[in-house]
Write an enzyme that holds these catalytic residues in place. Sequence first.
Site, mmCIF file in Angstrom:
data_model
loop_
_atom_site.group_PDB
_atom_site.id
_atom_site.type_symbol
_atom_site.label_atom_id
_atom_site.label_comp_id
_atom_site.label_asym_id
_atom_site.label_seq_id
_atom_site.Cartn_x
_atom_site.Cartn_y
_atom_site.Cartn_z
ATOM 1 N N ASP A 25 0.945 -1.115 -0.368
ATOM 2 C CA ASP A 25 -0.230 0.025 0.039
ATOM 3 C C ASP A 25 0.813 1.345 -0.246
ATOM 4 O O ASP A 25 2.024 1.153 0.498
ATOM 5 C CB ASP A 25 -0.457 -0.283 1.456
ATOM 6 C CG ASP A 25 -1.614 -0.844 1.834
ATOM 7 O OD1 ASP A 25 -2.600 -1.313 0.055
ATOM 8 O OD2 ASP A 25 -2.538 -1.599 2.100
ATOM 9 N N MET A 26 0.541 1.659 -0.350
ATOM 10 C CA MET A 26 1.524 3.443 -0.604
ATOM 11 C C MET A 26 1.982 4.008 0.543
ATOM 12 O O MET A 26 2.564 3.996 0.853
ATOM 13 C CB MET A 26 0.208 4.428 -1.216
ATOM 14 C CG MET A 26 1.075 5.788 -1.522
ATOM 15 S SD MET A 26 -0.061 7.293 -2.699
ATOM 16 C CE MET A 26 -1.033 8.312 -1.052
#
Length: 561
Positions: free
Chosen positions: A409-410
């Site tokens: 995930d970012m």
Amino acid sequence: MFNFGYSFFHPLENTFGIPLPETFTFPFYYEPHPLSVLAAKQLQTYLETQTDFIHNFGLNPDQTGLVIGKMFGVMVVKTAKEQLGYLAAFSGKLADSNDVKGFVPTVYNTLNEAGFYKKGETKLNSINTEIERLENAPDYLKAKADVENSNIAFVEALSILKAEVKAAKQHRNQQRESAKLNMSAEAYSEFIETLNKQSIGYQLRLKHLKQEGETQINKLETVLSGFNETIQTLKTQRATLSASLQQRIHQQYQFLNAEGDTKDLLDIFKDTTSPIPPAGSGECAAPKLFQYAYENHLKPVCMAEFWWGASPKSEVRKHQQFYPSCRSKCEPILGHMMQGLLVDANPIESQIVFNQELEIVYEDAHLLLVNKPHEFLSVPGKSINESVLSRMKAYLPNATGPLLLHRLDMSTSGLLLVAKSNRVYKNLQKQFIERSVKKRYVALLDGILPNTKGIINLPLRVDLDNRPQQLVCDTHGKPATTTYEVISTENGQTRVYFYPITGRTHQLRVHAAHSEGLKTPIVGDDLYGTKANRLHLHAERITFTHPITKELLTVGCEVPF
């Protein structure tokens, strides 16, 4: 004592020293402005003490009735005389009503008994009742049973006769072989003629059985089709009426913007990926707040939405916590309604700047492991190209294959595995598919866990109304399994190891926060918990078999929090 009052405009108390924001809240990703927080607290005080309506939010174990938590919204506004106050709204219905004291009205009241929708709904219910009556009528059920039983009897009789025909044919073949050896040519010829007549007789019996069976079934199906035609006519009427009602409703939902322009739902959604507005469009709190503000010449200053009550089984919702507006329904509507307002920049579309070199934790001639910073993309997004993948393409210009074996995930930091050749990629990909790659994450949870270790099994699927968030769904979700182990507790928080068995989107974040998981969100989780300086989740260690040396390789990366 706080008094919610009958007016839709509620004076905002104790605002001294709080400056007004320069721009309006970007509703899909925000930190509530102090004025919004103040308004929300005043509304929550009312909700805790009110006696104006009865609704089971799931907060009182002694209350009966279906538990329905609710999203509420507050919008701080200014009057023409510069008086500061706020408006309040709820998403959907509250206490089975659209009209609740102190809350702004819906854009269009589908519950109005004198309106076309309720009249149409009454007609639809009448049609449904008639369809149900016809489908359960004794004559209709008998006609269906007669056709089904006749088909079964015909298939059974045909099967029996075909078996008899087959056995007779085998017997004739045996007779033919025996006669060839024991009869004269003339007698054999006459005998063969007899056998042929027997064969023809069986074929005629088959033909007659089929004709009689089909005739009988056709008669019964004709009776049944008479019932079905009546039912189908009603179903067509129902579909036509339903579509007409839906279109009229979409046209009744007329939304203003700050420039005074009006669009209905059909106009708003016509150029989106889903030109048919999703069910419930326009019934969320935010559109109601904007509409009332514009209609009454109130200037929007800032807004926030919060959840009140027990969390639904599928979603992660925490009592009193602030949440962004939903995307599938509200993003197109609010995109229109905010035109003419000066709104905060969309942080999601902001170009991510990371001026440092990415840290290479391990590298050899065949692969490498990179430490991805938090708030940095693994692969390019719709509007942002800067990512680990783009950096790796520049770093490894002669590499072949897709490079990245997996993603983070970012908001998550930590180890990403990169293959320098297609051969190495395929070998490692096979290890991922077979789940022989072992990963360990470190997370800091916002609370104390009752157990020191355990396993979480909650199937996940994307929230179609609010991508990329995930829902727990037993029906359509993909299996998702995580084991965990407590490392330590510190200042009311718990540091844990997460070992994901599967690799679903947001798996660790949902498993931590969900009411059937650990009920304790990761610190800084802006989707399923409370925003902080960062998401405290880090891919700290990975173990795999080196595709070339065949050695078991374990690589670790220091936790930055």
